[in-house]
Scaffold this motif. Sequence first.
Motif, PDB file in Angstrom:
ATOM      1  N   LEU A   1     -20.068   8.324 -35.935  1.00  0.00           N
ATOM      2  CA  LEU A   1     -21.232   7.827 -35.205  1.00  0.00           C
ATOM      3  C   LEU A   1     -22.532   8.439 -35.726  1.00  0.00           C
ATOM      4  O   LEU A   1     -23.538   7.771 -35.843  1.00  0.00           O
ATOM      5  CB  LEU A   1     -21.049   8.129 -33.707  1.00  0.00           C
ATOM      6  CG  LEU A   1     -22.011   7.477 -32.733  1.00  0.00           C
ATOM      7  CD1 LEU A   1     -22.065   5.979 -32.925  1.00  0.00           C
ATOM      8  CD2 LEU A   1     -21.585   7.791 -31.312  1.00  0.00           C
ATOM      9  N   SER A   2     -22.494   9.736 -35.994  1.00  0.00           N
ATOM     10  CA  SER A   2     -23.634  10.416 -36.600  1.00  0.00           C
ATOM     11  C   SER A   2     -24.908  10.261 -35.771  1.00  0.00           C
ATOM     12  O   SER A   2     -25.888   9.680 -36.202  1.00  0.00           O
ATOM     13  CB  SER A   2     -23.848   9.840 -38.011  1.00  0.00           C
ATOM     14  OG  SER A   2     -24.849  10.559 -38.673  1.00  0.00           O
ATOM     15  N   CYS A   3     -24.883  10.805 -34.566  1.00  0.00           N
ATOM     16  CA  CYS A   3     -26.010  10.570 -33.656  1.00  0.00           C
ATOM     17  C   CYS A   3     -27.130  11.608 -33.807  1.00  0.00           C
ATOM     18  O   CYS A   3     -28.186  11.469 -33.209  1.00  0.00           O
ATOM     19  CB  CYS A   3     -25.532  10.523 -32.208  1.00  0.00           C
ATOM     20  SG  CYS A   3     -25.178  12.136 -31.487  1.00  0.00           S
TER      21      CYS A   3
ATOM     22  N   PHE B   1     -19.182  11.676 -26.466  1.00  0.00           N
ATOM     23  CA  PHE B   1     -19.850  10.411 -26.810  1.00  0.00           C
ATOM     24  C   PHE B   1     -18.857   9.408 -27.405  1.00  0.00           C
ATOM     25  O   PHE B   1     -18.911   8.216 -27.140  1.00  0.00           O
ATOM     26  CB  PHE B   1     -20.975  10.632 -27.830  1.00  0.00           C
ATOM     27  CG  PHE B   1     -22.177  11.323 -27.264  1.00  0.00           C
ATOM     28  CD1 PHE B   1     -22.498  11.214 -25.926  1.00  0.00           C
ATOM     29  CD2 PHE B   1     -23.000  12.081 -28.079  1.00  0.00           C
ATOM     30  CE1 PHE B   1     -23.615  11.843 -25.411  1.00  0.00           C
ATOM     31  CE2 PHE B   1     -24.118  12.728 -27.570  1.00  0.00           C
ATOM     32  CZ  PHE B   1     -24.425  12.613 -26.231  1.00  0.00           C
ATOM     33  N   VAL B   2     -17.988   9.925 -28.260  1.00  0.00           N
ATOM     34  CA  VAL B   2     -16.979   9.065 -28.854  1.00  0.00           C
ATOM     35  C   VAL B   2     -15.686   9.166 -28.051  1.00  0.00           C
ATOM     36  O   VAL B   2     -14.981   8.188 -27.841  1.00  0.00           O
ATOM     37  CB  VAL B   2     -16.753   9.451 -30.336  1.00  0.00           C
ATOM     38  CG1 VAL B   2     -15.597   8.669 -30.932  1.00  0.00           C
ATOM     39  CG2 VAL B   2     -18.026   9.172 -31.134  1.00  0.00           C
TER      40      VAL B   2
ATOM     41  N   ASN C   1     -14.405  18.033 -33.580  1.00  0.00           N
ATOM     42  CA  ASN C   1     -15.265  19.059 -34.192  1.00  0.00           C
ATOM     43  C   ASN C   1     -15.885  19.971 -33.145  1.00  0.00           C
ATOM     44  O   ASN C   1     -16.889  20.618 -33.406  1.00  0.00           O
ATOM     45  CB  ASN C   1     -16.357  18.384 -35.034  1.00  0.00           C
ATOM     46  CG  ASN C   1     -17.229  17.448 -34.199  1.00  0.00           C
ATOM     47  OD1 ASN C   1     -17.640  17.814 -33.090  1.00  0.00           O
ATOM     48  ND2 ASN C   1     -17.527  16.270 -34.708  1.00  0.00           N
ATOM     49  N   ARG C   2     -15.289  20.021 -31.938  1.00  0.00           N
ATOM     50  CA  ARG C   2     -15.964  20.729 -30.847  1.00  0.00           C
ATOM     51  C   ARG C   2     -15.329  22.073 -30.517  1.00  0.00           C
ATOM     52  O   ARG C   2     -14.149  22.319 -30.759  1.00  0.00           O
ATOM     53  CB  ARG C   2     -15.942  19.910 -29.543  1.00  0.00           C
ATOM     54  CG  ARG C   2     -16.201  18.478 -29.695  1.00  0.00           C
ATOM     55  CD  ARG C   2     -17.527  18.139 -30.308  1.00  0.00           C
ATOM     56  NE  ARG C   2     -18.681  18.412 -29.466  1.00  0.00           N
ATOM     57  CZ  ARG C   2     -19.921  17.996 -29.756  1.00  0.00           C
ATOM     58  NH1 ARG C   2     -20.150  17.296 -30.850  1.00  0.00           N
ATOM     59  NH2 ARG C   2     -20.935  18.279 -28.976  1.00  0.00           N
TER      60      ARG C   2
ATOM     61  N   CYS D   1     -15.687  15.104 -29.036  1.00  0.00           N
ATOM     62  CA  CYS D   1     -17.017  14.921 -28.460  1.00  0.00           C
ATOM     63  C   CYS D   1     -16.974  13.793 -27.429  1.00  0.00           C
ATOM     64  O   CYS D   1     -16.391  12.741 -27.681  1.00  0.00           O
ATOM     65  CB  CYS D   1     -17.985  14.555 -29.583  1.00  0.00           C
ATOM     66  SG  CYS D   1     -19.581  13.961 -28.999  1.00  0.00           S
TER      67      CYS D   1
ATOM     68  N   THR E   1     -14.466  13.032 -34.449  1.00  0.00           N
ATOM     69  CA  THR E   1     -15.206  13.961 -33.584  1.00  0.00           C
ATOM     70  C   THR E   1     -14.367  15.152 -33.127  1.00  0.00           C
ATOM     71  O   THR E   1     -14.744  15.841 -32.182  1.00  0.00           O
ATOM     72  CB  THR E   1     -15.882  13.314 -32.341  1.00  0.00           C
ATOM     73  OG1 THR E   1     -14.886  13.104 -31.334  1.00  0.00           O
ATOM     74  CG2 THR E   1     -16.609  12.036 -32.675  1.00  0.00           C
TER      75      THR E   1
ATOM     76  N   ARG F   1     -27.178  23.138 -33.643  1.00  0.00           N
ATOM     77  CA  ARG F   1     -26.262  22.714 -32.582  1.00  0.00           C
ATOM     78  C   ARG F   1     -26.153  23.819 -31.549  1.00  0.00           C
ATOM     79  O   ARG F   1     -26.100  24.981 -31.899  1.00  0.00           O
ATOM     80  CB  ARG F   1     -24.884  22.389 -33.152  1.00  0.00           C
ATOM     81  CG  ARG F   1     -24.909  21.255 -34.137  1.00  0.00           C
ATOM     82  CD  ARG F   1     -24.818  19.911 -33.421  1.00  0.00           C
ATOM     83  NE  ARG F   1     -25.298  18.832 -34.255  1.00  0.00           N
ATOM     84  CZ  ARG F   1     -25.320  17.556 -33.858  1.00  0.00           C
ATOM     85  NH1 ARG F   1     -24.912  17.224 -32.644  1.00  0.00           N
ATOM     86  NH2 ARG F   1     -25.773  16.622 -34.650  1.00  0.00           N
TER      87      ARG F   1
ATOM     88  N   CYS G   1     -17.616  12.825 -37.947  1.00  0.00           N
ATOM     89  CA  CYS G   1     -18.038  11.903 -36.899  1.00  0.00           C
ATOM     90  C   CYS G   1     -18.547  10.608 -37.527  1.00  0.00           C
ATOM     91  O   CYS G   1     -19.476  10.629 -38.325  1.00  0.00           O
ATOM     92  CB  CYS G   1     -19.124  12.497 -36.021  1.00  0.00           C
ATOM     93  SG  CYS G   1     -19.636  11.266 -34.800  1.00  0.00           S
TER      94      CYS G   1
ATOM     95  N   PRO H   1     -24.662  13.901 -39.048  1.00  0.00           N
ATOM     96  CA  PRO H   1     -23.437  13.890 -38.249  1.00  0.00           C
ATOM     97  C   PRO H   1     -22.889  15.285 -37.999  1.00  0.00           C
ATOM     98  O   PRO H   1     -23.154  16.207 -38.777  1.00  0.00           O
ATOM     99  CB  PRO H   1     -22.465  13.126 -39.154  1.00  0.00           C
ATOM    100  CG  PRO H   1     -22.906  13.475 -40.547  1.00  0.00           C
ATOM    101  CD  PRO H   1     -24.380  13.744 -40.493  1.00  0.00           C
ATOM    102  N   CYS H   2     -22.127  15.441 -36.923  1.00  0.00           N
ATOM    103  CA  CYS H   2     -21.233  16.587 -36.832  1.00  0.00           C
ATOM    104  C   CYS H   2     -20.063  16.303 -37.780  1.00  0.00           C
ATOM    105  O   CYS H   2     -19.916  15.191 -38.278  1.00  0.00           O
ATOM    106  CB  CYS H   2     -20.679  16.745 -35.418  1.00  0.00           C
ATOM    107  SG  CYS H   2     -21.924  17.047 -34.166  1.00  0.00           S
TER     108      CYS H   2
HETATM  109  S1  SF4 Z   1     -21.329  11.549 -31.497  1.00  0.00           S
HETATM  110 FE1  SF4 Z   1     -23.085  12.819 -32.115  1.00  0.00          FE
HETATM  111  S2  SF4 Z   1     -22.778  14.808 -31.014  1.00  0.00           S
HETATM  112 FE2  SF4 Z   1     -20.808  13.673 -30.984  1.00  0.00          FE
HETATM  113  S3  SF4 Z   1     -19.686  14.443 -32.761  1.00  0.00           S
HETATM  114 FE3  SF4 Z   1     -20.822  12.585 -33.407  1.00  0.00          FE
HETATM  115  S4  SF4 Z   1     -22.762  13.325 -34.276  1.00  0.00           S
HETATM  116 FE4  SF4 Z   1     -21.853  14.996 -33.066  1.00  0.00          FE
END
Ligand code: SF4
Lengths: 79, 610
Positions: free
Chosen positions: B292-294, B495-496, B75-76, B493, B73, B181, B290, B286-287
Amino acid sequence: MMIRVKMIANYRDALPAGHKHGVIELDVPDGATVFDAVSRFDIPLNDESVIVLNGLTVDLNTPLQEGDTVTAFSAIAGG
Amino acid sequence: MYGWHLKILRVNLTTRKVTTEDVDPKIARDYLGGRGWAIHYMYKEMDPAVDPLSPENMLIFATGPLTATPAPTGNRYMVVTKSPLTGALAHSNSGGEFPTWMKRTGFDLFIFEGKASEPVYVLVNEDQIEVRSAAHVWGKDTHETTDILKGETSAEARVACIGPAGENLALMAAIMNDKHRAAARSGVGAVMGSKNLKAVVAMGNKNPPLHDPEAMRSISVETSKNVGADVKKGSNMRIYGTSYVPQVTNTLGILPTRNFLQGTFEHVHNVDGDALKNQYLIRHTPCYRCPLSCGRLTEVPDGPYKGKGEGPEYETISSLGTGCGVSNLAALVKANYLCNEYGMDTITTGMTIAVAMEMYEKGYISEDVVGMPLKFGDHDAMIEMIKLMAYNKGFGKDLAQGSYRLAEKYGHPELAVTTRKQEFPGYDPRGSQGMGLLYATSNKGASHMEGDVAYEEVFGVPVKENPLTTEGKPELVKHFEDSFALMDSSGVCVFVGIRYMFNKDRMILPKILSEMMNLATGAGYTSEEAMQAADRVYTLERMFLIKAGSGPEWDVLPYRMLNEPLPDGPAKGRVVELDKMLPEFYEKRGWDEKGYPTQKKLMELGLPLN
Ligand code: SF4
């Protein structure tokens, strides 16, 4: 007494078929606790789960009352 | 130095002069990167009192030391500027691919100053930096703009741009990247529009060199695996993205419903994750990097709301959906697509329409003013309002100013549910007391992303806190604010990233995150030093707010939250007990009883004393 168990999202898989929106009615003996209700289902009973009684944060040893709803979902950062 | 390039690109849009400069390694370490570096430069160079839509405002795109590294992640980026919606700071976070591509240009930060005399876009391809005419894409939506600019530059490029809402200076305008995004909140897109800057196009091959590439790779594989285990177990975020959350907040009675008149929504099953998954989900998206790929690609295949795109996220469901009393999922999904295409923050858009709906139902605004009936639950009217807002037409002119100004104009400020003039996200703080304190004090006005204590109060991460109590919340809020400042500055990110913040005993300290930052940069942070740097960032932002005129006098909550108890659900009968928490919060932050950082605190953090 009759209570309701509600499972959210992926926890619904732990319910028997035929639930409506993740909710089932359950007959539990008098004196049964929140723990007794949720331990019938295959979900983690540790800090990986959030378990609330009528939407409130309670101890799992809290005794249930007729008509209560116990809800469980997976603890995960979201929103 | 590693991790950071220690390079800033500065573009003066008035003169079209482009300069590059080096970052002092001590500043780099002390302010972490991303959001931290941005406030350092803004505080040093800009008068915080400037008009946010004037050429004097700085618009900063900021990546962090972990952006474009193997860190999962990483990637922000953050968009940091003075907000035209709030008059306070805007720091809006986004992922996708653009931020990684931006860092690969060889610069950590892009700083835009001044105002172009006509619409332009800026292309950054390593040393090739051009300010080009954007006349041909002005007026176009974010999807078309992205396609056209990629077509005329390179398929390898990534694009961040504004849509009509940003061009028309709507105060809820977002900056969209990779089409779907959003650096969404606080009107960052309007600042971009005010500078006549339509888009930024980035590409390059300059991955940041790493201090210890080997160890960085193994820690990344390891953390990726940990997230992967959750995926196997069937994690909610993996299956539903954030769309599983309405059922959670509805259960707790804190799902914003009809402009916070209620905390539960009787049609929640129509707009939750299962409904979305069963009806419109195509696949997960996904981003960059990532596990998780939410994200979710969705499609409404036919009918009046036909369309295809990503989302909606929870925050969109709780604003344009339940916030407006809307239970038609296809219309809600369409509204989300429109916001992405016009470039709008769905939270402020939805909650502003919600306020207008309440005003209409109470007879404070008439059908003549609105141009049509505007009742709660009227999804077609909701969609029409979004169009009027984006194009600044008719009643949309009022709506485009956000709910605070709207309610004030029509004589009912008590209906706006905002702090620092920014609309609340999807957690009613009457049933989530810590969130109330967060909204009241956040440096960017109401936002969950400023220090989401809902992780504990609602989601049980890392531990479950009782949302209805105030005890311990001041310390918790401070801790989460600093933790989010750290994640936002690092480039991961939340979330992770939140998983990188706690240890086995579920104590929040950024053990893994600071280790990753060290492997990337070689800066040798201890966990405590990283948290102190985050505190430095947060406190400097507070100093900016004070000088901007958005200081302690704005640490308040709107009328409804303090005076109108929730009528239903588990939190029935409650208001936010802010006065029980605020004094202790100031103390925990090292601020005086009026809410000003003490000289002692400023000295301890090595911040300027005035
Ligand atoms: S958790 Fe979701 S928002 Fe965060 S980097 Fe992964 S895909 Fe993107």
